[in-house]
Enzyme design. Sequence first.
Site, PDB file in Angstrom:
ATOM      1  CG  ASP A 376      -2.167  -0.859   1.064  1.00  0.00           C
ATOM      2  OD1 ASP A 376      -2.444  -1.325  -0.030  1.00  0.00           O
ATOM      3  OD2 ASP A 376      -2.712  -1.489   2.055  1.00  0.00           O
ATOM      4  CE1 TYR A 461     -10.220  -4.894   4.769  1.00  0.00           C
ATOM      5  CE2 TYR A 461      -9.238  -5.597   2.739  1.00  0.00           C
ATOM      6  CZ  TYR A 461     -10.094  -5.846   4.012  1.00  0.00           C
ATOM      7  OH  TYR A 461     -10.642  -7.201   4.440  1.00  0.00           O
ATOM      8  CG  ASP A 519      15.520   5.718  16.856  1.00  0.00           C
ATOM      9  OD1 ASP A 519      16.146   5.145  17.826  1.00  0.00           O
ATOM     10  OD2 ASP A 519      16.175   6.511  16.112  1.00  0.00           O
ATOM     11  CG  LEU A 520      11.856   2.325  21.997  1.00  0.00           C
ATOM     12  CD1 LEU A 520      11.686   0.776  22.349  1.00  0.00           C
ATOM     13  CD2 LEU A 520      11.057   2.860  23.112  1.00  0.00           C
TER      14      LEU A 520
END
Length: 762
Positions: A376, A461, A519-520
Amino acid sequence: MNMKTLLILLVLALATIFALVCVLLTRGRAPSACQHQPPGQEDTDDGQSLVFADLSPEEMVQVVRYLQGNLGVQLVDASRAKPSDNCIASVDVQVPAKAEVLQFLDGGGARPPREALAVLYFGNQPDPNVTEYVVGPLPRPVYHRDVTVQKYGGKVPYHRRPVTGKEYVDISALIQRELRKAPRFLAACCESDGTDLAILTTAPRGFKSGDRATWFVLFHSVAGTGYYLSPVGLEVLVDHRDLHVSRWRLRKVFYNGRYFASTGDLEDAFVDNLLAMVRIKKPLAETVLGSMRPQRPPGSPGPLQYEPQGPRYSIRDNRVTFQGWSIAFGMNPNSGPRLFDIRFHGERIVYELSLQEAIALYGSNCPGGMSTRYFDGSFGIGRFAYELVRGLDCPYTATYVDRYYLAESETPKTNQNSLCIFEHDAGLPLRRHFSDSQSFYYGGLRKNTLVIRAVSTLINYDYIWDFMFHGSGAVEVRVHATGYISSSFLHGRGTDYGNRVGPHTLGTMHLHHIHYKVDLDVDGQLNSLETQDMEYELVKDPWSMQNTIERPYLRRERLEREDEAAFPLNTPMPRYLSFASSKPNKWGHPRSYRIQIISFAGEHLPTSSSMERSISWGRYQLAVTQRKEEEPTSTSVYNQNDPWTPTVVFADFIDNETITNEDLVAWISVGFLHVPHAEDVPNTVTVGNGVGFFLRPYNYFDKDPSVDSPDSVYFSSEQDTGVCGANPLACLSPAAACAPHLPPFHYGGFLNLSLAPPPGGL
């Protein structure tokens, strides 16, 4: 008593009566209860979040003007460009490198130059290709640099470009010309001359690199309802690889289980009575399968959510703040929602949280269905996030934000009110306890969350993208799927691939897989990956040594390498998996954030598939890698039309590098298997069709941070619980009188649309 004195007394009496009436009417109500209260959290951002901001329409216009005047080639507006033309395909913000941004945000460094990423299709060249330029500085650009080779290791072949709206229009014209060669067949099978049939694309487009041959599925189209449930059994294969539209050809025709070389051959078979034909009447708007028109008149209104004293969150530019939370938000036209610099009580928890891709992989015994693998992002997850409907897609009083994009045109477009932000009362305690021993008291806190939401309509969708921020310091990410199922014409052993949902309609089974980048930065950039899980040990009871106990114990492990941290889809993984800092909390445990995934994904495409590497991120429910500037995304919009030689291969990111005390990224896959059934008509419902993940503090704090919430409730058996000062819940009665002034309902989501269909539906 003269007349003047009488009039004065009468006026005084009336004034006294009026004053008494006002006192009586307002008695028991706090006059200040309905006054707007500004959010308690101060916004100290000072415009820093603009380093992540999406481009403004004015900036997009300046980039287009610069490119038109500085590339030395003729550019045709993409909305009318032929494959053999040069055009600007898209313009988006180029987010600066993380090191530059953090130096600016945290180190007092200079603001990084603002730049744009421009994608151009060069069809009018000896070597047609796709080229990407970084253009800057904005708002008045003076330079551009080609970053294609730097990003992808080489030029991007021209056949990998996404299909444009103009290309779809030209394909539709070709199909209509071919349908005119089978007039008697169309009249008999479908009560149609072909012009009133809807045409749906599939993807990818062939079986090897360089192919651009697409199956298109034909449906009955009825105004005001989705055509996706009304296949007529006819599908056509169009080869549109050549740069010259006049050389495109229809290569194959499928009808009701048989293949033909052309529509002329199909017509001949019908005329010679050699065709097993199913006569399908043109559906009526009142009875068409899948109509969403209400079946009953409106009832009484449902509950209404509102803020008695105004929103408790604040929005400034591209940043929202709420009860300790601070989030910079944006929208990538291709990959969709993206958040940056997520902080809680001033501490950065996440540097980047962004949607990467959503795929749908179908099964069918018709060629269009069996070959469909929609990526998508190549259609435009963010681009097709349209205006939200106030009071249904989001609460009526939510804050609605416009988004802008430039794609397939030299003019910016606006998706007005396409992102909403609101505080949500979940109707559930975040925590609570009723004490019935020792002392009698009640303590609790409502589960109120900040929600950032967008909804993308991708052909049939609709995906609802939610990002939720809880008072406990947790981040929740969730996606729900709704909209229409896609279908095939029911023939032969069709029910091996789904369920019958209409007279001639097969609801085809498919997989939804969605990928996120997280991305901690937990108490700093450098983190390690720790796991915890349980096992049982058999021990003798230590007080008698005569009996045995199955005692659960905690097994802790630190993962050292990327290969250890790549967890295959649908296989067991540690129940507790955390990004851990090297710094401890008050109790000596590493300050950590736990990743908790909620998913029931179908099976990933076999690795033996020739196109599997293009979606190799789907191999893993979770993979943790070192963060690299040259690995910004897990996929590419170019993978859809050449999945056999993918431009970006996520599996190559996992090369067994160390993940101890490094800047790490979690790549998370969620999804579900969908076997359509009768209740998916007219639409798939969101109930049971939601997946996602949590980022939860795990020893990050010394206690639950929600104890500092101003919404906390506590009262004991010794208190008068009906007193507002002792119990905030007792204050709700006067606050409930503060019904908001609701703005009139308005919807402008159709304003920028034309009867020309969006990419994918012709």
